[in-house]
Design a protein around this motif. Sequence first.
Motif, PDB file in Angstrom:
ATOM      1  N   ASN A  77       1.597  25.467 -21.464  1.00 55.80           N
ATOM      2  CA  ASN A  77       2.906  26.003 -21.824  1.00 55.80           C
ATOM      3  C   ASN A  77       3.775  24.798 -22.195  1.00 55.80           C
ATOM      4  O   ASN A  77       3.705  23.750 -21.546  1.00 55.80           O
ATOM      5  N   LEU A 112       8.713  14.943 -11.107  1.00 55.42           N
ATOM      6  CA  LEU A 112       8.516  15.812  -9.962  1.00 55.42           C
ATOM      7  C   LEU A 112       8.485  14.963  -8.699  1.00 55.42           C
ATOM      8  O   LEU A 112       7.693  14.030  -8.570  1.00 55.42           O
ATOM      9  N   GLN A 142       6.611  21.961 -13.871  1.00 54.21           N
ATOM     10  CA  GLN A 142       6.666  21.405 -15.229  1.00 54.21           C
ATOM     11  C   GLN A 142       6.663  19.881 -15.130  1.00 54.21           C
ATOM     12  O   GLN A 142       7.159  19.303 -14.163  1.00 54.21           O
ATOM     13  N   PHE A 196      10.868  23.343  -6.105  1.00 55.17           N
ATOM     14  CA  PHE A 196      10.615  21.965  -6.517  1.00 55.17           C
ATOM     15  C   PHE A 196      11.891  21.130  -6.396  1.00 55.17           C
ATOM     16  O   PHE A 196      12.998  21.637  -6.558  1.00 55.17           O
ATOM     17  N   PHE A 222      16.877  25.814 -12.825  1.00 50.37           N
ATOM     18  CA  PHE A 222      17.348  24.555 -12.238  1.00 50.37           C
ATOM     19  C   PHE A 222      18.726  24.715 -11.624  1.00 50.37           C
ATOM     20  O   PHE A 222      19.569  25.479 -12.119  1.00 50.37           O
ATOM     21  N   ARG A 227      10.453  28.368  -9.493  1.00 52.45           N
ATOM     22  CA  ARG A 227       9.615  29.084 -10.449  1.00 52.45           C
ATOM     23  C   ARG A 227       9.318  30.440  -9.842  1.00 52.45           C
ATOM     24  O   ARG A 227       8.679  30.525  -8.794  1.00 52.45           O
ATOM     25  N   THR A 263       5.217  25.847  -2.006  1.00 51.30           N
ATOM     26  CA  THR A 263       4.841  27.085  -2.681  1.00 51.30           C
ATOM     27  C   THR A 263       4.922  28.319  -1.799  1.00 51.30           C
ATOM     28  O   THR A 263       4.794  29.436  -2.296  1.00 51.30           O
ATOM     29  N   SER A 286       8.109  29.551  -6.107  1.00 57.22           N
ATOM     30  CA  SER A 286       7.750  28.176  -5.776  1.00 57.22           C
ATOM     31  C   SER A 286       8.997  27.328  -5.954  1.00 57.22           C
ATOM     32  O   SER A 286       9.819  27.590  -6.838  1.00 57.22           O
ATOM     33  N   LYS A 341       7.147  19.485  -3.910  1.00 55.69           N
ATOM     34  CA  LYS A 341       7.136  20.927  -4.132  1.00 55.69           C
ATOM     35  C   LYS A 341       6.687  21.661  -2.876  1.00 55.69           C
ATOM     36  O   LYS A 341       6.065  21.071  -1.982  1.00 55.69           O
ATOM     37  N   ASN A 379       7.543  33.782  -9.211  1.00 54.21           N
ATOM     38  CA  ASN A 379       6.149  34.218  -9.315  1.00 54.21           C
ATOM     39  C   ASN A 379       6.125  35.694  -9.648  1.00 54.21           C
ATOM     40  O   ASN A 379       5.760  36.534  -8.841  1.00 54.21           O
ATOM     41  N   TYR A 382       6.048  32.923 -17.609  1.00 54.55           N
ATOM     42  CA  TYR A 382       5.640  31.868 -18.552  1.00 54.55           C
ATOM     43  C   TYR A 382       5.944  30.481 -18.010  1.00 54.55           C
ATOM     44  O   TYR A 382       6.205  29.557 -18.766  1.00 54.55           O
ATOM     45  N   GLY A 383       5.942  30.343 -16.698  1.00 56.44           N
ATOM     46  CA  GLY A 383       6.155  29.031 -16.115  1.00 56.44           C
ATOM     47  C   GLY A 383       7.569  28.510 -16.205  1.00 56.44           C
ATOM     48  O   GLY A 383       7.810  27.329 -15.954  1.00 56.44           O
ATOM     49  N   LYS A 384       8.510  29.372 -16.578  1.00 55.17           N
ATOM     50  CA  LYS A 384       9.875  28.876 -16.729  1.00 55.17           C
ATOM     51  C   LYS A 384      10.479  28.548 -15.370  1.00 55.17           C
ATOM     52  O   LYS A 384      10.230  29.212 -14.375  1.00 55.17           O
ATOM     53  N   LEU A 385      11.294  27.504 -15.359  1.00 57.03           N
ATOM     54  CA  LEU A 385      11.972  27.079 -14.143  1.00 57.03           C
ATOM     55  C   LEU A 385      13.463  27.399 -14.236  1.00 57.03           C
ATOM     56  O   LEU A 385      14.045  27.352 -15.318  1.00 57.03           O
ATOM     57  N   TYR A 432       7.812  23.344 -23.474  1.00 52.66           N
ATOM     58  CA  TYR A 432       9.237  23.664 -23.345  1.00 52.66           C
ATOM     59  C   TYR A 432      10.083  22.570 -23.990  1.00 52.66           C
ATOM     60  O   TYR A 432       9.749  21.384 -23.923  1.00 52.66           O
TER      61      TYR A 432
END
Lengths: 116, 114
Positions: free
Chosen positions: B32, A46, B103, A34, A106, A93, A51, A32, A49, A95, A101-104, B34
Amino acid sequence: GNSVTQMEGPVTLSEEAFLTINCTYTATGYPSLFWYVQYPGEGLQLLLKATKADDKGSNKGFEATYRKETTSFHLEKGSVQVSDSAVYFCALRANAGGTSYGKLTFGQGTILTVHP
Amino acid sequence: SQTIHQWPATLVQPVGSPLSLECTVEGTSNPNLYWYRQAAGRGLQLLFYSVGIGQISSEVPQNLSASRPQDRQFILSSKKLLLSDSGFYLCAWSFTGGPYQPQHFGDGTRLSIL
């Protein structure tokens, strides 16, 4: 690993000019994508986005299209305003099932300054 | 709707002093969480993330630690601050479920070490 590369800034434009901020990415699978905007002294907001491939995200006159064939997600706006002056971050992000764990990831950010 | 709160907004601390920054999220459960540090207005560095109470993962070795004593509370700490700990600290949250969730960031804490 995953990575995001943004065009080097700073970018300086006159009001009502056309804006493009390039963003390319490297990731496995179908991430995904952003765009975030950070105004001076504030946190990240934000902006838009997308997906999946060919999705177009849009908000406040900004647009970006998810191009899987070129692994790009360039940010555009047809007519910038002084109030658009900020730092813009492209992010992805991955998938990767339940392990990301939702980490982005950048990009390094692009400073935009718009003059009247 | 969900909101995220960070405090304090600014903090000036002497070298060697302790640190506690707090972040809370409202309007959702089991997010979650951060912690990021941002230097010179650019370049976000992920410091810690948490997927549940008491579960903390560190991304980089450093002088800082994080804790999650409650579901929607995330704390960044240090026993002795270094000059290099100066920066802009951002807390963020995301929904746990689904691969497409972004996020959402707090307003940040500007930390200056003297």
